[in-house]
Design a protein around this motif. Structure first.
Motif, mmCIF file in Angstrom:
data_model
loop_
_atom_site.group_PDB
_atom_site.id
_atom_site.type_symbol
_atom_site.label_atom_id
_atom_site.label_comp_id
_atom_site.label_asym_id
_atom_site.label_seq_id
_atom_site.Cartn_x
_atom_site.Cartn_y
_atom_site.Cartn_z
ATOM 1 N N ILE A 166 0.872 -1.175 0.000
ATOM 2 C CA ILE A 166 0.000 0.000 0.000
ATOM 3 C C ILE A 166 0.908 1.223 0.000
ATOM 4 O O ILE A 166 1.770 1.365 0.870
ATOM 5 C CB ILE A 166 -0.956 0.011 1.202
ATOM 6 N N ILE A 167 0.736 2.053 -1.012
ATOM 7 C CA ILE A 167 1.648 3.183 -1.191
ATOM 8 C C ILE A 167 0.883 4.510 -1.237
ATOM 9 O O ILE A 167 -0.303 4.558 -1.560
ATOM 10 C CB ILE A 167 2.489 3.043 -2.478
ATOM 11 N N ILE A 199 6.175 3.663 0.314
ATOM 12 C CA ILE A 199 5.473 2.486 0.826
ATOM 13 C C ILE A 199 4.990 2.752 2.251
ATOM 14 O O ILE A 199 5.783 3.077 3.135
ATOM 15 C CB ILE A 199 6.375 1.247 0.785
ATOM 16 N N ILE A 200 3.682 2.601 2.471
ATOM 17 C CA ILE A 200 3.087 2.781 3.791
ATOM 18 C C ILE A 200 3.030 1.457 4.547
ATOM 19 O O ILE A 200 3.252 1.387 5.755
ATOM 20 C CB ILE A 200 1.648 3.343 3.663
ATOM 21 N N TYR A 201 2.718 0.383 3.804
ATOM 22 C CA TYR A 201 2.429 -0.894 4.465
ATOM 23 C C TYR A 201 2.684 -2.032 3.485
ATOM 24 O O TYR A 201 2.367 -1.911 2.299
ATOM 25 C CB TYR A 201 0.957 -0.899 4.898
ATOM 26 N N SER A 220 6.399 5.682 6.535
ATOM 27 C CA SER A 220 6.561 5.271 5.142
ATOM 28 C C SER A 220 8.040 5.323 4.765
ATOM 29 O O SER A 220 8.843 5.971 5.426
ATOM 30 C CB SER A 220 5.749 6.179 4.213
ATOM 31 N N HIS A 221 8.368 4.628 3.693
ATOM 32 C CA HIS A 221 9.739 4.697 3.191
ATOM 33 C C HIS A 221 9.727 4.670 1.665
ATOM 34 O O HIS A 221 8.825 4.086 1.048
ATOM 35 C CB HIS A 221 10.595 3.556 3.744
ATOM 36 N N SER A 222 10.698 5.333 1.090
ATOM 37 C CA SER A 222 10.758 5.415 -0.369
ATOM 38 C C SER A 222 11.200 4.080 -0.958
ATOM 39 O O SER A 222 11.813 3.251 -0.283
ATOM 40 C CB SER A 222 11.717 6.525 -0.799
#
Length: 324
Positions: free
Chosen positions: A140-141, A152-154, A196-198
């Motif tokens: 899930i982005i 990216i959230i999850y 989140s991370h890129s």
């Protein structure tokens, strides 16, 4: 903290419908509008077909919009007037311009059926099977203006098993994705920070759209590779070969890899050659190994075992015949 999010949902196929179904029945959030691709013509009779998402939205009396493009002043104005808290996108199929991405309070999120950045694009489930990946998952982005490249959230991981077809994997990922979506939306509504991370661009791969012409079996590939294609293309577009003397395409619903028999390889060296037939199936020489065809389908007929097809069409599959 919001007790309920105002959600615009954008999606088209059955995979998206399963997420919409879960949102509608099992969340406290309000679906204020549904966007789906325009109806399309399909089949020999060119009947107008509604998307799976539209059928569900009609049944539940949800407001439906089917613009040809989101990049018009009319559509942008419509979405702005709805004043959504968030837009949820699942396999929608249309590009979403930045002006719309920036409209909702919490932006736009996308549920994608792969472990991004691997398999960005239209066919992540099929491409993962074809590549022989041992796992995939749901990402899930937070959407940006590039395809499947947002932060990216999850993520949730999911094994790919040896007997998985696209349909089996599709169903598991739809269940995982729908539940992951509920968790993410609940966290957002409660004001919980979603770290989140890129994405690592160096690890990205592209899952190009599946075409019908890819379904024709290439016998010069290894038996292992062909089995992957058979699994990946089930239920669509279904792998097939051609019986040259009949000018007929036979669909391969299932197949297995057999250990290489050197005497068979010496006798029948050309890939695509039928090496043997028995009650277990039809054995065909490939670029590396023997492939055993076990479930087949003639045009306009039901799926049958290779054994049953041999009972009625044995002369079609005589050892030495070369399949195209």
């Amino acid at each position: 903290m919001l007790s309920s999010l105002r959600i615009i949902f954008a999606g088209t196929p059955e995979f998206a419908t399963q997420h919409l179904y879960t949102l509608f029945h099992y969340s406290r959030h309000k679906i204020i509008a549904v966007f789906t691709k325009p109806d399309s013509f399909s089949g020999r009779g060119k009947h107008l077909i509604m998307s799976s998402v539209k059928i569900f939205a009609l049944e539940k009396k949800l407001p439906i919009f089917q613009p040809l493009s989101l990049n018009t002043s009319e559509t942008i104005h419509q979405i702005a007037e709805f004043n959504p808290d968030i837009i949820v996108v699942v396999a929608y199929g249309l590009l979403i311009p930045k002006i719309i991405l920036d409209l909702p309070k919490f932006g736009c999120i996308n549920v994608h059926a792969s472990l991004l950045p691997r398999w960005r694009g239209a066919a992540p489930i099929q491409r993962a099977i074809i590549a022989g990946d041992s796992e995939t998952g749901i990402s899930i982005i937070k959407m940006n203006s590039e395809i499947d490249s947002g932060d990216i959230i999850y993520q949730v991981r999911c094994n790919i098993f040896q007997n998985d077809t696209s349909k089996k994997l599709y169903d598991r990922l739809a269940y995982i994705g729908a539940n992951a979506l509920l968790e993410v939306l609940d966290n957002i509504s409660k004001g919980n920070s979603m770290i989140s991370h890129s994405q690592n661009e160096m690890l990205s791969t592209y899952a190009k759209k599946i075409s019908k012409k890819e379904a024709k079996i290439n016998w010069t590939l290894s038996a292992k590779q062909i089995v992957r294609y058979v699994r990946a293309f089930n239920p669509w577009p279904i792998s097939f070969f051609t019986l040259n003397d009949k000018n007929m395409n036979i669909k391969v619903i299932d197949a297995q890899i057999l250990s290489v028999n050197t005497s068979i390889r010496n006798r029948f060296s050309k890939p695509g050659t039928i090496s043997a037939t028995n009650e277990d199936g039809i054995q065909v020489v490939t670029g590396d190994g023997i492939l055993n065809l076990t479930l087949l389908q003639q045009p306009g007929k039901k799926v049958v075992s290779a054994k049953d097809m041999l009972n009625s069409k044995k002369d079609w599959f005589i050892p030495g015949i070369i399949l195209n």
